[in-house]
Scaffold this motif. Structure first.
Motif, mmCIF file in Angstrom:
data_model
loop_
_atom_site.group_PDB
_atom_site.id
_atom_site.type_symbol
_atom_site.label_atom_id
_atom_site.label_comp_id
_atom_site.label_asym_id
_atom_site.label_seq_id
_atom_site.Cartn_x
_atom_site.Cartn_y
_atom_site.Cartn_z
ATOM 1 N N LEU A 190 0.827 -1.210 0.000
ATOM 2 C CA LEU A 190 0.000 0.000 0.000
ATOM 3 C C LEU A 190 0.862 1.262 0.000
ATOM 4 O O LEU A 190 0.595 2.206 -0.763
ATOM 5 N N ILE A 191 1.890 1.262 0.832
ATOM 6 C CA ILE A 191 2.797 2.422 0.894
ATOM 7 C C ILE A 191 3.498 2.616 -0.450
ATOM 8 O O ILE A 191 3.655 3.746 -0.930
ATOM 9 N N SER A 192 3.888 1.511 -1.074
ATOM 10 C CA SER A 192 4.565 1.573 -2.377
ATOM 11 C C SER A 192 3.658 2.167 -3.447
ATOM 12 O O SER A 192 4.117 2.904 -4.327
ATOM 13 N N THR A 193 2.375 1.852 -3.356
ATOM 14 C CA THR A 193 1.421 2.397 -4.329
ATOM 15 C C THR A 193 1.370 3.917 -4.234
ATOM 16 O O THR A 193 1.416 4.629 -5.247
ATOM 17 N N ILE A 194 1.301 4.429 -3.000
ATOM 18 C CA ILE A 194 1.257 5.881 -2.798
ATOM 19 C C ILE A 194 2.578 6.520 -3.230
ATOM 20 O O ILE A 194 2.593 7.551 -3.916
ATOM 21 N N PHE A 195 3.676 5.882 -2.851
ATOM 22 C CA PHE A 195 5.005 6.418 -3.162
ATOM 23 C C PHE A 195 5.229 6.487 -4.674
ATOM 24 O O PHE A 195 5.726 7.495 -5.192
ATOM 25 N N THR A 196 4.876 5.432 -5.387
ATOM 26 C CA THR A 196 5.087 5.416 -6.850
ATOM 27 C C THR A 196 4.151 6.384 -7.565
ATOM 28 O O THR A 196 4.496 6.889 -8.632
ATOM 29 N N PHE A 197 2.989 6.664 -6.969
ATOM 30 C CA PHE A 197 2.126 7.687 -7.561
ATOM 31 C C PHE A 197 2.788 9.054 -7.472
ATOM 32 O O PHE A 197 2.752 9.843 -8.421
ATOM 33 N N VAL A 198 3.413 9.333 -6.344
ATOM 34 C CA VAL A 198 4.126 10.619 -6.169
ATOM 35 C C VAL A 198 5.256 10.723 -7.191
ATOM 36 O O VAL A 198 5.452 11.772 -7.828
ATOM 37 N N ILE A 199 5.989 9.630 -7.378
ATOM 38 C CA ILE A 199 7.063 9.615 -8.377
ATOM 39 C C ILE A 199 6.497 9.900 -9.766
ATOM 40 O O ILE A 199 7.046 10.710 -10.528
ATOM 41 N N ALA A 200 5.392 9.227 -10.087
ATOM 42 C CA ALA A 200 4.773 9.409 -11.400
ATOM 43 C C ALA A 200 4.316 10.849 -11.599
ATOM 44 O O ALA A 200 4.445 11.412 -12.698
ATOM 45 N N PHE A 201 3.789 11.446 -10.548
ATOM 46 C CA PHE A 201 3.310 12.823 -10.620
ATOM 47 C C PHE A 201 4.445 13.771 -11.006
ATOM 48 O O PHE A 201 4.323 14.575 -11.936
ATOM 49 N N PHE A 202 5.564 13.669 -10.305
ATOM 50 C CA PHE A 202 6.689 14.564 -10.579
ATOM 51 C C PHE A 202 7.354 14.234 -11.919
ATOM 52 O O PHE A 202 7.756 15.136 -12.655
ATOM 53 N N LEU A 203 7.462 12.955 -12.245
ATOM 54 C CA LEU A 203 8.073 12.560 -13.510
ATOM 55 C C LEU A 203 7.243 13.036 -14.701
ATOM 56 O O LEU A 203 7.787 13.417 -15.739
ATOM 57 N N SER A 204 5.931 13.039 -14.536
ATOM 58 C CA SER A 204 5.038 13.465 -15.623
ATOM 59 C C SER A 204 5.269 14.923 -16.008
ATOM 60 O O SER A 204 5.096 15.301 -17.165
ATOM 61 N N TYR A 205 5.666 15.737 -15.047
ATOM 62 C CA TYR A 205 5.900 17.149 -15.322
ATOM 63 C C TYR A 205 7.357 17.441 -15.674
ATOM 64 O O TYR A 205 7.635 18.353 -16.450
ATOM 65 N N SER A 206 8.269 16.655 -15.107
ATOM 66 C CA SER A 206 9.688 16.903 -15.379
ATOM 67 C C SER A 206 10.155 16.256 -16.671
ATOM 68 O O SER A 206 11.023 16.777 -17.363
ATOM 69 N N ASN A 207 9.586 15.108 -17.006
ATOM 70 C CA ASN A 207 9.971 14.393 -18.229
ATOM 71 C C ASN A 207 8.752 13.648 -18.765
ATOM 72 O O ASN A 207 8.644 12.422 -18.640
ATOM 73 N N PRO A 208 7.798 14.384 -19.358
ATOM 74 C CA PRO A 208 6.516 13.782 -19.742
ATOM 75 C C PRO A 208 6.614 12.628 -20.728
ATOM 76 O O PRO A 208 5.823 11.687 -20.655
ATOM 77 N N LEU A 209 7.576 12.686 -21.642
ATOM 78 C CA LEU A 209 7.685 11.607 -22.622
ATOM 79 C C LEU A 209 8.102 10.300 -21.950
ATOM 80 O O LEU A 209 7.515 9.239 -22.210
ATOM 81 N N SER A 210 9.090 10.377 -21.079
ATOM 82 C CA SER A 210 9.517 9.184 -20.339
ATOM 83 C C SER A 210 8.400 8.682 -19.435
ATOM 84 O O SER A 210 8.180 7.469 -19.306
ATOM 85 N N ALA A 211 7.691 9.605 -18.816
ATOM 86 C CA ALA A 211 6.598 9.223 -17.924
ATOM 87 C C ALA A 211 5.519 8.458 -18.674
ATOM 88 O O ALA A 211 4.951 7.486 -18.159
ATOM 89 N N PHE A 212 5.253 8.873 -19.888
ATOM 90 C CA PHE A 212 4.200 8.209 -20.662
ATOM 91 C C PHE A 212 4.578 6.773 -20.976
ATOM 92 O O PHE A 212 3.767 5.857 -20.854
ATOM 93 N N TYR A 213 5.817 6.554 -21.397
ATOM 94 C CA TYR A 213 6.208 5.255 -21.932
ATOM 95 C C TYR A 213 6.767 4.266 -20.909
ATOM 96 O O TYR A 213 6.761 3.060 -21.160
ATOM 97 N N LEU A 214 7.294 4.735 -19.798
ATOM 98 C CA LEU A 214 8.096 3.860 -18.954
ATOM 99 C C LEU A 214 7.363 3.398 -17.700
ATOM 100 O O LEU A 214 6.491 4.088 -17.158
ATOM 101 N N LEU A 215 7.757 2.227 -17.215
ATOM 102 C CA LEU A 215 7.126 1.569 -16.076
ATOM 103 C C LEU A 215 7.116 2.405 -14.804
ATOM 104 O O LEU A 215 6.103 2.403 -14.091
ATOM 105 N N PRO A 216 8.215 3.111 -14.439
ATOM 106 C CA PRO A 216 8.202 3.834 -13.162
ATOM 107 C C PRO A 216 7.017 4.784 -12.980
ATOM 108 O O PRO A 216 6.563 4.987 -11.847
ATOM 109 N N ALA A 217 6.529 5.379 -14.071
ATOM 110 C CA ALA A 217 5.399 6.302 -13.959
ATOM 111 C C ALA A 217 4.058 5.595 -14.105
ATOM 112 O O ALA A 217 3.003 6.205 -13.918
ATOM 113 N N ARG A 218 4.074 4.294 -14.430
ATOM 114 C CA ARG A 218 2.837 3.535 -14.628
ATOM 115 C C ARG A 218 2.604 2.500 -13.533
ATOM 116 O O ARG A 218 1.506 1.973 -13.403
#
Length: 647
Positions: A168-196
């Motif tokens: 459960l904690i990992s789910t919340i933590f990875t969402f936060v990572i995805a949130f910041f990655l989506s704005y800092s590197n949107p192309l990578s966020a779209f395609y790569l597992l860490p943001a998904r």
């Protein structure tokens, strides 16, 4: 696990959104979020399989992998083989080579990395990639590989309850990572597992933390979940940062439907949705190549045929391929018995062959092969002379310097003609710097950072011209329209592309009129600086094409059996060059630069052509080939004489 009709219906809702978006993104602008629905479903199912196995100490990692391979690889391999056969007959060599590359990366489940390095998902070039949609399969497969291993390791140190908490904690933590990655590197966020991964983990949370809900509230929860998914289809657009916080809309909607667990609702008892859900994986596989097929053959209203065909081919794939029950194995020693592995190897070898032999070029007619090779028959001159070292200076010919050519890679492509004109007069100095406009103080975005190398170089050659080469005519050749309005070739077209930075302002294709006016003024001022000590000849932009010219010629030969002219309207060319023509006209008025217009070498009254007498005039969509450059010589000679420019 008992068959879940609600999850099967969810698959149908997801695939409907994706199909409608891909065939016409105006119908459901956010339909692509159906892929996120699939991610949540996969996370739920995979978590249930792995956790049940770990709790009973019966989980087999190898059996898990084989089960996933049995499910995913056969239908994917068959699709890839069909595309390889199709490409053998209908794709140009470079396109077939690219297909081979994409088939290989799809079968390796690494295509998300491949497409990340090529273009954005929403770029126009996406509609030329037959297997673009496999990026999501690659993300899922990467999750399948890592997810059970991580849980198995954690299980050695944690009991099940603590493992659930970490989950459960990992789910919340990875969402936060995805949130910041989506704005800092949107192309990578779209395609790569860490943001998904948070989407997949949230599906797992639905399994690990089932909610005790009264029947009347289950109905409300399911309705809310469906509403959120459909709202996402209309609310989200290609411009939405994805998967940012807006991804919560369809993802939470999917979660709510799963935890409500209704098996007797209008959604779950819908026979049509049940069938579509059952065929959804195969429909997903086939629908995208059909989208590309309609564009490749320029079929009007293709959706009328493409959507039904997607469903029909999806059903056939499900019925005759997906439904095959391949055996599973528990031991790694049985790896050579796994039939999907052999499908993977066979398809991958064929694809690698296509990639490494330029699309098995030996099977093409000789005339078609010549078209592909001809643009490089002869020295491209300036294209090999990229002056990223400010002190470096390329020179063609012997004797005193008679002329200088400066600009971006377009000047390097055209210098062959200028060199030919000055061959008996003296040497030609090449001040080409690829992708760098002749604009003092300009910066370009390279390797994820701003660099002033372009502006520094322009400033250095302005100084060099006034001291070392005073009085020598300078030809300025740029792809000026690109820096003002962006690209024309579909594989590089994106409204958010960063073009240049000048006077601390970032310019994009979507920049305002006022900003473009300021950038135009910068070009004019730079040309005028140079004109103080040297005669300046600004060459008008050559026609550009929204496709690779040699490939388009090959395509016409394959599809029509004969070559048809590669062309754009002269009107569109004129429209494209409004800003660049303005720059040259103003520079002519303000500081007396000469304007060399070679348009008539490429265009008649109505059209501009990328080929002549069966030969390609370009090496791609905008750089002249040696043949194309040579065609400018007679007109250039005539124009320069009329300007009293010695050569």
């Amino acid at each position: 696990m008992k068959f879940r009709q609600d999850i099967n219906a969810l698959r149908a809702v997801a695939i409907i959104g994706v199909i409608l978006f891909h065939f016409n993104n105006e119908w459901l602008p956010g339909g692509f979020s159906g892929v996120d629905v699939f991610f949540v479903i996969s996370g739920f199912l995979m978590t249930s399989i792995v956790f049940r196995g770990l709790e009973s100490d019966s989980f087999s990692l190898f059996k898990f992998y084989v089960s996933r391979a049995n499910r995913i690889i056969p239908a994917l391999a068959f699709l890839c083989l069909v595309l390889m056969v199709f490409g053998w007959f209908y794709l140009a060599p470079d396109d077939y080579k690219t297909l081979g590359k994409h088939v290989l990366s799809s079968m390796e489940f690494s295509s998300n990395f491949t497409y990340l390095n090529e273009s954005g998902y929403f770029d126009k070039s996406a509609y030329t990639k037959w297997l673009l949609h496999t990026w999501s399969l690659s993300v899922e497969w990467q999750f399948y590989i890592l997810f059970p291993i991580i849980l198995m390791v954690l299980k050695k140190y944690l009991n099940v309850q603590n493992l659930k908490k970490v989950f459960l904690i990992s789910t919340i933590f990875t969402f936060v990572i995805a949130f910041f990655l989506s704005y800092s590197n949107p192309l990578s966020a779209f395609y790569l597992l860490p943001a998904r991964v948070w989407e997949l983990l949230l599906g797992g949370v639905a399994f690990l933390y089932p909610l005790a809900i009264q029947d009347k509230n289950k109905k409300r929860m399911e309705l809310l979940g469906v509403s959120l998914i459909i709202l996402g289809y209309f609310l989200v657009t290609e411009q939405t940062v994805w998967p940012g916080y807006m991804a919560l809309v369809p993802v939470i909607g999917t979660y709510l439907i799963i935890v409500s667990n209704r098996q007797d609702s209008l959604l779950t008892n819908n026979l049509i949705l049940q069938f579509i859900g059952k065929w959804s994986y195969s429909i997903y596989l086939w629908h995208w190549p059909l989208v590309v097929f309609g564009i490749y053959f320029s079929i009007t209203n293709w959706w009328l045929f493409g959507i039904p065909l997607s469903i029909i081919l999806g059903y056939l794939s499900y019925r005759f391929i997906e439904s095959i029950k391949f055996p599973t194995y528990d031991l790694w020693s049985s790896i050579f018995k796994v039939k999907p592995m052999w499908m993977f190897l066979f398809t991958g070898i064929l694809a690698a062959g296509a990639y490494n032999t330029n699309g098995y070029d030996f099977h093409y007619p000789q005339k078609l092969q010549v078209i592909g090779k001809e643009p490089f028959n002869g020295p491209l001159r300036g294209l090999h002379c990229q002056n990223y070292d400010n002190q470096k200076e390329c020179q063609f010919g012997k004797g005193d310097v008679a002329a200088i050519v400066m600009g971006d890679s377009h000047s390097g492509a055209m210098i062959r003609g200028i060199d030919a004109l000055y061959h008996d007069k003296g040497a030609v100095v090449d001040w080409t710097l690829g992708a760098c406009p002749t604009l003092s103080g300009v910066s370009r975005y390279r390797q994820k950072k701003w660099t002033s190398v372009c502006g520094d170089y322009v400033d250095s050659v302005i100084k060099r011209a006034s001291t070392k080469y005073q009085g020598v005519p300078i030809f300025i050749i740029n792809r000026t329209a690109y820096y003002i309005d962006g690209d024309t070739e579909s594989d590089r077209m994106n409204d958010q592309t960063i073009l240049v930075k000048w006077q601390n302002k970032i310019f994009r294709p979507s920049s305002t009129f006022d900003m473009k006016s300021k950038l135009a003024k910068g070009f004019i001022e730079t040309a005028c600086k140079l004109s103080k000590t040297n005669p300046i000849i600004m060459v008008r932009d050559t026609p550009e094409y929204p496709f690779d010219v040699p490939t388009e010629m090959q395509k016409s030969l394959i599809l029509n059996g004969e070559l048809s002219r590669v062309k754009i309207s002269r009107k569109s060319f004129t429209e494209r060059n409004k800003w660049s023509d303005y720059i040259r006209t103003q520079a002519q008025k303000e500081c007396g630069v000469k304007v060399l217009d070679l348009t008539d070498a490429f265009c008649d009254q109505d059209y501009c052509y990328g080929d002549k007498n069966g030969h390609a005039m370009y090496i791609d969509g905008d750089h002249l080939s040696p043949y194309g450059s040579s065609l400018t010589i007679p007109l250039m000679s005539e124009k320069l004489k009329s300007m009293n420019i010695n050569f």
